[in-house]
Design an enzyme around this catalytic site. Structure first.
Site, mmCIF file in Angstrom:
data_model
loop_
_atom_site.group_PDB
_atom_site.id
_atom_site.type_symbol
_atom_site.label_atom_id
_atom_site.label_comp_id
_atom_site.label_asym_id
_atom_site.label_seq_id
_atom_site.Cartn_x
_atom_site.Cartn_y
_atom_site.Cartn_z
ATOM 1 N N LYS A 49 109.694 50.775 -74.926
ATOM 2 C CA LYS A 49 108.788 50.611 -76.075
ATOM 3 C C LYS A 49 107.784 51.760 -76.118
ATOM 4 C CE LYS A 49 105.564 47.072 -77.890
ATOM 5 N NZ LYS A 49 104.200 47.512 -77.575
ATOM 6 N N HIS B 94 102.064 51.646 -80.381
ATOM 7 C CA HIS B 94 101.182 50.664 -79.754
ATOM 8 C C HIS B 94 100.151 50.156 -80.766
ATOM 9 C CE1 HIS B 94 100.765 49.348 -75.476
ATOM 10 N NE2 HIS B 94 99.618 48.847 -75.910
ATOM 11 N N ARG C 94 96.922 52.230 -81.066
ATOM 12 C CA ARG C 94 95.858 52.066 -80.079
ATOM 13 C C ARG C 94 95.834 53.124 -78.989
ATOM 14 N NH1 ARG C 94 93.343 47.211 -80.104
ATOM 15 N NH2 ARG C 94 93.257 46.820 -77.861
HETATM 16 C C1 FMN Z 1 94.968 43.529 -78.522
HETATM 17 C C2 FMN Z 1 96.302 44.145 -78.295
HETATM 18 C C3 FMN Z 1 96.879 44.074 -77.027
HETATM 19 C C4 FMN Z 1 98.149 44.623 -76.795
HETATM 20 N N1 FMN Z 1 98.709 44.506 -75.553
HETATM 21 C C5 FMN Z 1 99.955 45.036 -75.330
HETATM 22 C C6 FMN Z 1 100.610 44.884 -74.063
HETATM 23 O O1 FMN Z 1 100.111 44.263 -73.132
HETATM 24 N N2 FMN Z 1 101.844 45.450 -73.935
HETATM 25 C C7 FMN Z 1 102.457 46.133 -74.939
HETATM 26 O O2 FMN Z 1 103.576 46.627 -74.773
HETATM 27 N N3 FMN Z 1 101.855 46.274 -76.138
HETATM 28 C C8 FMN Z 1 100.637 45.738 -76.362
HETATM 29 N N4 FMN Z 1 100.062 45.868 -77.597
HETATM 30 C C9 FMN Z 1 100.804 46.560 -78.681
HETATM 31 C C10 FMN Z 1 101.671 45.566 -79.450
HETATM 32 O O3 FMN Z 1 102.727 45.075 -78.678
HETATM 33 C C11 FMN Z 1 102.304 46.187 -80.736
HETATM 34 O O4 FMN Z 1 103.005 47.341 -80.355
HETATM 35 C C12 FMN Z 1 101.271 46.554 -81.774
HETATM 36 O O5 FMN Z 1 100.249 45.607 -81.823
HETATM 37 C C13 FMN Z 1 101.880 46.794 -83.164
HETATM 38 O O6 FMN Z 1 102.098 45.683 -83.865
HETATM 39 P P1 FMN Z 1 101.094 44.994 -84.964
HETATM 40 O O7 FMN Z 1 100.579 46.019 -85.903
HETATM 41 O O8 FMN Z 1 102.032 44.007 -85.610
HETATM 42 O O9 FMN Z 1 99.986 44.371 -84.164
HETATM 43 C C14 FMN Z 1 98.814 45.299 -77.845
HETATM 44 C C15 FMN Z 1 98.222 45.367 -79.113
HETATM 45 C C16 FMN Z 1 96.995 44.789 -79.346
HETATM 46 C C17 FMN Z 1 96.420 44.845 -80.731
#
Ligand code: FMN
Length: 340
Positions: A212, A236, A239
């Site tokens: 990922k 991510h 982020r």
């Molecule tokens: C608060 C937060 C914590 C996250 N923690 C992880 C994590 O522990 N492992 C991971 O692979 N991605 C993590 N992510 C990324 C998410 O898996 C995902 O890639 C990302 O949020 C995109 O999707 P969205 O726009 O639908 O939120 C995190 C994202 C957020 C917002």
């Protein structure tokens, strides 16, 4: 309980997320800790805006009888090719009182009740990986533990858990290399190499490896050559790097580079069945959804997560019906157009 009530209730369980009607990274730009994108928040926002540039091409004059959104996930049938993205940080990121274990339990159970799977996360505290991993094993291995790119010591400690049982797939979010607070942790996170991935694959044996955090054709090719069975096109959720490209923008070049050699998943601001349809049309095999699933779990427990997946499934089926696809396999590029 309706989905509206679930999101309304979620407001009582987070001190950081504003639970916006449209979750597109604008209100929370730059809020880390919090749920926003890094820096100016432009990468999260671009994920959402790039998706809006893909339009569905309506085509109903084909006598379609039924649209079936079910799909395959590494040999397991799912009711829709949409999965819960791994999310960790209920306290620091969401300002919520629930534990990581309780969060994982809600998401795993909710996804399962909807006929699909959840990826679970990882963090500084070993239990953030270990607890969800054990919950997955207790659920017949039905979930995807996602390990951060630790230096070897941290990876070995986590992969040791595989002696207790096997999940249906195992992921690693290589893009977490950009999470600065974990670069100082002990053990620290790092930038993995293709050799590290090949070692991980060797250790996993028959368990599919999903990488990922792929955003270029070059990285996709390296992951495939290292033995990845699947990749997630992801930044991510914006982020880890400001001013990155939107995930849907890079999907076509990655599909072209992979040439069917591994499954391609994608995430980043997917919020509806129509959004999912766009990714499938441009060559993805499935979509992960993060922040809205987290809110559904906070506001409605496992039931909230189930309702959220059902909403996405209904919308995906509508998009398929209106664009002329009776199965997920029939969704193709002629069913969308990309506006520049
Ligand atoms: C608060 C937060 C914590 C996250 N923690 C992880 C994590 O522990 N492992 C991971 O692979 N991605 C993590 N992510 C990324 C998410 O898996 C995902 O890639 C990302 O949020 C995109 O999707 P969205 O726009 O639908 O939120 C995190 C994202 C957020 C917002």
């Amino acid at each position: 309980m309706t989905l509206e009530e679930v999101f309304e209730n979620a407001k009582q369980h987070t001190r950081t997320c504003r639970v916006c009607r449209v979750c597109n990274g604008k209100a929370c730009a730059g809020e880390i800790p919090g749920v926003g994108g890094k820096g100016t928040g432009s990468s999260f926002i671009r994920n959402a805006e790039a998706l809006k540039n893909v339009r569905l091409r309506m085509n109903v004059l084909i006598g379609l009888k039924k649209a079936d959104p079910s799909a395959d996930f590494f040999g397991h049938k799912v009711s829709l090719p949409v999965y819960a993205a791994p999310i960790t940080g209920m306290g620091p990121q969401y300002g919520s009182d629930i534990t990581e274990k309780e969060y994982a339990k809600r998401v795993l159970e909710g996804a399962s009740a909807a006929g699909t799977y959840a990826f679970t996360g990882d963090g500084k505290d070993f239990s953030f990986f270990e607890d969800p991993f054990r919950l997955i094993l207790a659920q017949n291995g039905e979930g995807i533990p996602t390990m951060k790119p630790w230096v070897k010591k941290g990876r070995d400690r986590r992969t040791d858990l595989l002696k207790e049982g096997k999940p249906i797939a195992f992921a690693t979010d290589i893009d977490a290399a950009g999470l600065l607070f974990l670069r100082d942790a002990d053990p620290a996170i790092t930038n993995l190499s293709a050799e590290d991935l090949a070692d991980l694959k060797k250790m996993l044996g028959t368990v599919p490896l999903i990488v990922k955090g792929i955003m270029t054709a070059d990285a996709a090719k390296k992951a495939v050559e290292a033995g990845a069975d699947g990749i997630v096109v992801s930044n991510h959720g914006g982020r880890v790097l400001d001013d990155a490209e939107g995930t849907i923008e890079v999907l076509p070049e990655i599909v072209n580079a992979v040439k069917g050699r591994c499954r391609i998943l994608i995430d980043g601001a997917f919020r509806s069945g129509a959004d999912v349809f766009k990714a499938l049309a441009l060559g993805a095999d499935g979509v992960l959804i993060g922040r809205p699933v987290a809110l559904a779990a906070l506001g409605g427990n496992a039931e909230g997560v189930k309702l959220y997946f059902e909403k996405i499934r209904t919308e995906l089926r509508e998009a398929m019906t209106m664009c002329g696809a009776s199965s997920v396999k029939e969704i193709n590029t002629s069913m969308v157009c990309v506006k520049k």
